[in-house]
Design a protein around this motif. Structure first.
Motif, PDB file in Angstrom:
ATOM      1  N   THR A 278       6.937  -3.743   6.824  1.00 44.48           N
ATOM      2  CA  THR A 278       7.907  -2.676   6.559  1.00 44.48           C
ATOM      3  C   THR A 278       7.169  -1.374   6.293  1.00 44.48           C
ATOM      4  O   THR A 278       6.241  -1.339   5.480  1.00 44.48           O
ATOM      5  CB  THR A 278       8.784  -3.013   5.337  1.00 44.48           C
ATOM      6  OG1 THR A 278       9.437  -4.254   5.563  1.00 44.48           O
ATOM      7  CG2 THR A 278       9.810  -1.917   5.074  1.00 44.48           C
ATOM      8  N   TYR A 279       7.568  -0.319   6.993  1.00 48.09           N
ATOM      9  CA  TYR A 279       7.138   1.041   6.684  1.00 48.09           C
ATOM     10  C   TYR A 279       8.333   1.753   6.061  1.00 48.09           C
ATOM     11  O   TYR A 279       9.423   1.732   6.637  1.00 48.09           O
ATOM     12  CB  TYR A 279       6.778   1.845   7.933  1.00 48.09           C
ATOM     13  CG  TYR A 279       5.577   1.440   8.730  1.00 48.09           C
ATOM     14  CD1 TYR A 279       4.455   0.874   8.154  1.00 48.09           C
ATOM     15  CD2 TYR A 279       5.547   1.692  10.091  1.00 48.09           C
ATOM     16  CE1 TYR A 279       3.350   0.544   8.924  1.00 48.09           C
ATOM     17  CE2 TYR A 279       4.444   1.365  10.873  1.00 48.09           C
ATOM     18  CZ  TYR A 279       3.353   0.796  10.274  1.00 48.09           C
ATOM     19  OH  TYR A 279       2.266   0.479  11.043  1.00 48.09           O
TER      20      TYR A 279
ATOM     21  N   LYS B  39       5.789  10.212   1.122  1.00 50.36           N
ATOM     22  CA  LYS B  39       5.318   8.965   0.529  1.00 50.36           C
ATOM     23  C   LYS B  39       5.490   7.881   1.592  1.00 50.36           C
ATOM     24  O   LYS B  39       6.609   7.620   2.038  1.00 50.36           O
ATOM     25  CB  LYS B  39       6.129   8.625  -0.720  1.00 50.36           C
ATOM     26  CG  LYS B  39       5.738   7.310  -1.361  1.00 50.36           C
ATOM     27  CD  LYS B  39       6.657   7.040  -2.560  1.00 50.36           C
ATOM     28  CE  LYS B  39       6.357   5.693  -3.189  1.00 50.36           C
ATOM     29  NZ  LYS B  39       7.317   5.404  -4.292  1.00 50.36           N
ATOM     30  N   LEU B  40       4.379   7.269   1.997  1.00 49.82           N
ATOM     31  CA  LEU B  40       4.410   6.181   2.966  1.00 49.82           C
ATOM     32  C   LEU B  40       4.105   4.887   2.226  1.00 49.82           C
ATOM     33  O   LEU B  40       3.023   4.721   1.662  1.00 49.82           O
ATOM     34  CB  LEU B  40       3.371   6.398   4.071  1.00 49.82           C
ATOM     35  CG  LEU B  40       3.177   5.236   5.057  1.00 49.82           C
ATOM     36  CD1 LEU B  40       4.470   4.933   5.820  1.00 49.82           C
ATOM     37  CD2 LEU B  40       2.035   5.554   6.021  1.00 49.82           C
ATOM     38  N   SER B  41       5.073   3.990   2.228  1.00 51.23           N
ATOM     39  CA  SER B  41       4.898   2.675   1.595  1.00 51.23           C
ATOM     40  C   SER B  41       4.842   1.626   2.692  1.00 51.23           C
ATOM     41  O   SER B  41       5.680   1.627   3.594  1.00 51.23           O
ATOM     42  CB  SER B  41       6.067   2.357   0.650  1.00 51.23           C
ATOM     43  OG  SER B  41       6.175   3.356  -0.352  1.00 51.23           O
ATOM     44  N   ILE B  42       3.852   0.756   2.595  1.00 53.69           N
ATOM     45  CA  ILE B  42       3.663  -0.313   3.574  1.00 53.69           C
ATOM     46  C   ILE B  42       3.734  -1.643   2.839  1.00 53.69           C
ATOM     47  O   ILE B  42       3.032  -1.855   1.849  1.00 53.69           O
ATOM     48  CB  ILE B  42       2.287  -0.195   4.275  1.00 53.69           C
ATOM     49  CG1 ILE B  42       2.166   1.148   4.991  1.00 53.69           C
ATOM     50  CG2 ILE B  42       2.074  -1.350   5.248  1.00 53.69           C
ATOM     51  CD1 ILE B  42       1.313   2.132   4.257  1.00 53.69           C
TER      52      ILE B  42
ATOM     53  N   HIS C 291       0.854  -1.178   0.000  1.00 55.68           N
ATOM     54  CA  HIS C 291       0.000   0.000   0.000  1.00 55.68           C
ATOM     55  C   HIS C 291       0.895   1.236   0.000  1.00 55.68           C
ATOM     56  O   HIS C 291       1.867   1.289   0.752  1.00 55.68           O
ATOM     57  CB  HIS C 291      -0.881  -0.003   1.253  1.00 55.68           C
ATOM     58  CG  HIS C 291      -1.862   1.116   1.327  1.00 55.68           C
ATOM     59  ND1 HIS C 291      -3.042   1.132   0.608  1.00 55.68           N
ATOM     60  CD2 HIS C 291      -1.847   2.262   2.034  1.00 55.68           C
ATOM     61  CE1 HIS C 291      -3.712   2.233   0.886  1.00 55.68           C
ATOM     62  NE2 HIS C 291      -3.010   2.949   1.743  1.00 55.68           N
ATOM     63  N   VAL C 292       0.557   2.200  -0.840  1.00 57.15           N
ATOM     64  CA  VAL C 292       1.319   3.444  -0.906  1.00 57.15           C
ATOM     65  C   VAL C 292       0.341   4.596  -0.793  1.00 57.15           C
ATOM     66  O   VAL C 292      -0.704   4.599  -1.444  1.00 57.15           O
ATOM     67  CB  VAL C 292       2.117   3.563  -2.229  1.00 57.15           C
ATOM     68  CG1 VAL C 292       2.831   4.901  -2.320  1.00 57.15           C
ATOM     69  CG2 VAL C 292       3.107   2.415  -2.359  1.00 57.15           C
ATOM     70  N   THR C 293       0.676   5.566   0.060  1.00 56.63           N
ATOM     71  CA  THR C 293      -0.143   6.763   0.183  1.00 56.63           C
ATOM     72  C   THR C 293       0.781   7.967   0.356  1.00 56.63           C
ATOM     73  O   THR C 293       1.938   7.814   0.750  1.00 56.63           O
ATOM     74  CB  THR C 293      -1.138   6.641   1.358  1.00 56.63           C
ATOM     75  OG1 THR C 293      -2.045   7.755   1.316  1.00 56.63           O
ATOM     76  CG2 THR C 293      -0.430   6.615   2.693  1.00 56.63           C
ATOM     77  N   TYR C 294       0.258   9.119   0.044  1.00 51.14           N
ATOM     78  CA  TYR C 294       0.999  10.374   0.222  1.00 51.14           C
ATOM     79  C   TYR C 294       0.262  11.198   1.266  1.00 51.14           C
ATOM     80  O   TYR C 294      -0.951  11.369   1.174  1.00 51.14           O
ATOM     81  CB  TYR C 294       1.088  11.144  -1.097  1.00 51.14           C
ATOM     82  CG  TYR C 294       1.966  10.448  -2.110  1.00 51.14           C
ATOM     83  CD1 TYR C 294       3.301  10.812  -2.266  1.00 51.14           C
ATOM     84  CD2 TYR C 294       1.469   9.416  -2.888  1.00 51.14           C
ATOM     85  CE1 TYR C 294       4.121  10.171  -3.190  1.00 51.14           C
ATOM     86  CE2 TYR C 294       2.273   8.758  -3.814  1.00 51.14           C
ATOM     87  CZ  TYR C 294       3.599   9.147  -3.956  1.00 51.14           C
ATOM     88  OH  TYR C 294       4.392   8.497  -4.857  1.00 51.14           O
ATOM     89  N   ILE C 295       1.010  11.683   2.257  1.00 50.82           N
ATOM     90  CA  ILE C 295       0.414  12.432   3.351  1.00 50.82           C
ATOM     91  C   ILE C 295       1.102  13.784   3.461  1.00 50.82           C
ATOM     92  O   ILE C 295       2.339  13.858   3.476  1.00 50.82           O
ATOM     93  CB  ILE C 295       0.533  11.644   4.678  1.00 50.82           C
ATOM     94  CG1 ILE C 295      -0.165  10.284   4.532  1.00 50.82           C
ATOM     95  CG2 ILE C 295      -0.050  12.460   5.831  1.00 50.82           C
ATOM     96  CD1 ILE C 295      -0.031   9.367   5.735  1.00 50.82           C
TER      97      ILE C 295
END
Length: 153
Positions: free
Chosen positions: A93-94, A104-107, A8-12
């Motif tokens: 993994t974060y 960019k937060l990748s999980i 999962h990838v999100t931008y915060i």
């Protein structure tokens, strides 16, 4: 063997330091992750666990890599659902990467087994948890559905 994997990838809209704190600070996680919090010394080799509001342990494992505010790697085993616990340890993994005025937060959550029920279950929950985290950081309010531990679980 085919592994099971969730990505999962999100931008915060925040800084890496604020996002890192939001991922680990118990007072912050309670606001977006069903009132749960994590406990650990947060150093490689240390144990960690997620606590449920009623005192049960939700998940536990070991800190593999701790590189604030860029990367956290944990082993992860569910502790309260027997069929998920039986699958053993997975790996979470974060990865945080600054991009302009955002992060960019990748999980990555994976396990060395095909058709994992743990990864299937987490794949249902992770997007909601991280959407609530994003909402809390950017607007000051988490998503209502993630503010309380679900009844009957």
């Amino acid at each position: 063997m085919t592994n099971s994997r969730f990505v999962h990838v999100t931008y915060i809209r925040t800084t890496p330091e604020k996002l890192w704190n939001a991922l680990l600070d118990p007072e912050f996680t309670r606001q977006y992750w069903c009132q749960t919090w994590m406990e650990s010394d947060w150093k490689p080799g240390a144990s960690w666990r997620i606590m449920i509001p009623d005192g049960r342990i939700a998940d536990s494992g070991q800190v593999i890599e701790f590189d604030p505010p860029r990367k956290l790697v944990l082993t992860w085993r569910n502790e309260f659902i027997p069929e998920l616990k039986a699958e053993g340890h997975s790996r979470l993994t974060y990865e945080l990467e600054p991009v302009g005025e955002s992060v960019k937060l990748s999980i990555f959550h994976e396990i060395d087994r095909p058709d994992s029920k743990l990864i299937a279950t987490m794949s249902e929950g992770w997007p909601h948890v991280f959407a609530s985290l994003k909402s809390l950081i950017e607007t000051g309010e988490s998503l209502a559905e993630t503010r309380h531990w679900p009844e009957g679980i």
